[in-house]
Scaffold this active site. Structure first.
Site, PDB file in Angstrom:
ATOM      1  N   ARG A   1      -5.267   0.388  -6.784  1.00 21.79           N
ATOM      2  CA  ARG A   1      -4.008   0.993  -6.318  1.00 21.79           C
ATOM      3  C   ARG A   1      -3.509   2.058  -7.296  1.00 21.79           C
ATOM      4  O   ARG A   1      -2.800   2.971  -6.919  1.00 21.79           O
ATOM      5  CB  ARG A   1      -2.909  -0.076  -6.182  1.00 21.79           C
ATOM      6  CG  ARG A   1      -3.150  -1.097  -5.090  1.00 21.79           C
ATOM      7  CD  ARG A   1      -1.851  -1.844  -4.800  1.00 21.79           C
ATOM      8  NE  ARG A   1      -2.049  -3.106  -4.105  1.00 21.79           N
ATOM      9  CZ  ARG A   1      -2.140  -3.232  -2.781  1.00 21.79           C
ATOM     10  NH1 ARG A   1      -2.082  -2.172  -2.013  1.00 21.79           N
ATOM     11  NH2 ARG A   1      -2.294  -4.410  -2.220  1.00 21.79           N
TER      12      ARG A   1
ATOM     13  N   ASP B   1      -5.006   2.384  10.714  1.00 25.22           N
ATOM     14  CA  ASP B   1      -6.428   2.101  10.925  1.00 25.22           C
ATOM     15  C   ASP B   1      -6.601   1.600  12.367  1.00 25.22           C
ATOM     16  O   ASP B   1      -6.573   2.407  13.287  1.00 25.22           O
ATOM     17  CB  ASP B   1      -6.850   1.088   9.847  1.00 25.22           C
ATOM     18  CG  ASP B   1      -8.328   0.771   9.834  1.00 25.22           C
ATOM     19  OD1 ASP B   1      -9.127   1.666  10.160  1.00 25.22           O
ATOM     20  OD2 ASP B   1      -8.698  -0.359   9.486  1.00 25.22           O
TER      21      ASP B   1
ATOM     22  N   PHE C   1     -13.956   3.447   3.620  1.00 28.12           N
ATOM     23  CA  PHE C   1     -12.898   2.643   3.013  1.00 28.12           C
ATOM     24  C   PHE C   1     -12.272   3.397   1.850  1.00 28.12           C
ATOM     25  O   PHE C   1     -12.915   3.665   0.834  1.00 28.12           O
ATOM     26  CB  PHE C   1     -13.398   1.264   2.580  1.00 28.12           C
ATOM     27  CG  PHE C   1     -12.264   0.295   2.470  1.00 28.12           C
ATOM     28  CD1 PHE C   1     -11.694  -0.258   3.609  1.00 28.12           C
ATOM     29  CD2 PHE C   1     -11.721  -0.028   1.236  1.00 28.12           C
ATOM     30  CE1 PHE C   1     -10.602  -1.119   3.521  1.00 28.12           C
ATOM     31  CE2 PHE C   1     -10.637  -0.893   1.144  1.00 28.12           C
ATOM     32  CZ  PHE C   1     -10.086  -1.443   2.295  1.00 28.12           C
TER      33      PHE C   1
ATOM     34  N   GLY D   1       0.782  -1.245   0.000  1.00 26.76           N
ATOM     35  CA  GLY D   1       0.000   0.000   0.000  1.00 26.76           C
ATOM     36  C   GLY D   1       0.808   1.286   0.000  1.00 26.76           C
ATOM     37  O   GLY D   1       0.354   2.300  -0.536  1.00 26.76           O
TER      38      GLY D   1
END
Ligand code: IMP
Ligand code: MG
Length: 182
Positions: free
Chosen positions: A164, A102, A151, A43
């Site tokens: 992505r 998160d 999200f 990520g």
């Protein structure tokens, strides 16, 4: 791909400014230090690539891959090391570069693991922070932006390995992950 996005949360322009600010802060704080940036795959790759170019002092980079998610949008609490660093970090000043903080489960585990290798210091730089969702006792030292509990995808962040490559950060329509049954 764009049909699955309900709104743009952070535009390309805003991302550029945010990354430039973080790069300037890190360059100021780490002048004269033995800085190594550790990117948590996958990520944070786009953030890492932009952040390192916004840093004006010498720095090394390394990569680590951990997994806590599968294709679900909720953390499992189980963190697995998939790929370790290539170099020792003993005596170095480490910044862990994350896409998003998160629950904090992934990062608090990782931080403990890296601390055991005796770096001179260790800090966390996250592009995004969702403070409402925190479960582990961890805060980032450098935060790009705090975001609400939705999200987020794009600029490296995925849902089930997709999205992505979006150049901005958007909110994924809940219907996208609800219909796959996760
Ligand atoms: P944590 O352990 O719950 O803090 O999870 C951190 C990891 O979960 C991040 O590095 C992301 O890979 C993933 N994650 C958490 N929230 C999101 C999100 O909104 N979009 C995409 N990935 C997310
Ligand atoms: Mg991740």
């Amino acid at each position: 791909m764009l049909n699955d996005i309900s709104e743009i949360l952070i535009s390309e322009e805003k991302l550029r400014k945010t990354v430039a600010r973080l790069g300037a802060e890190i360059s100021r704080d780490y002048s004269g230090k033995d800085l190594i940036l550790i990117s948590v795959l996958k990520g944070s790759v786009i953030f890492m690539a932009d952040l390192m170019r916004a840093i004006t002092i010498p720095c090394k980079i390394d990569f680590m891959a951990v997994s806590s998610y599968g294709s679900s949008t909720k953390t499992s609490g189980v963190v697995k090391i998939i790929k370790d660093l290539t170099e020792p970090i003993e005596g170095s000043d480490v910044i862990v570069v994350e896409d998003i903080l998160d629950s904090g489960v992934t990062l608090s585990y990782l931080k403990k693991l890296l601390l055991a290798r005796n770096p001179a210091s260790i800090r966390v730089c996250t592009l995004l922070d969702k403070p409402e969702r925190r479960k582990a006792d961890i805060t980032a030292d450098y935060v790009g932006m705090s975001i609400p509990d939705a999200f987020a995808v794009g600029y490296g962040l995925d849902y089930a390995e997709k999205y992505r490559n979006l150049p901005f950060i958007g909110v994924l329509k809940p219907s996208v992950y609800q219909k796959t049954g996760v």
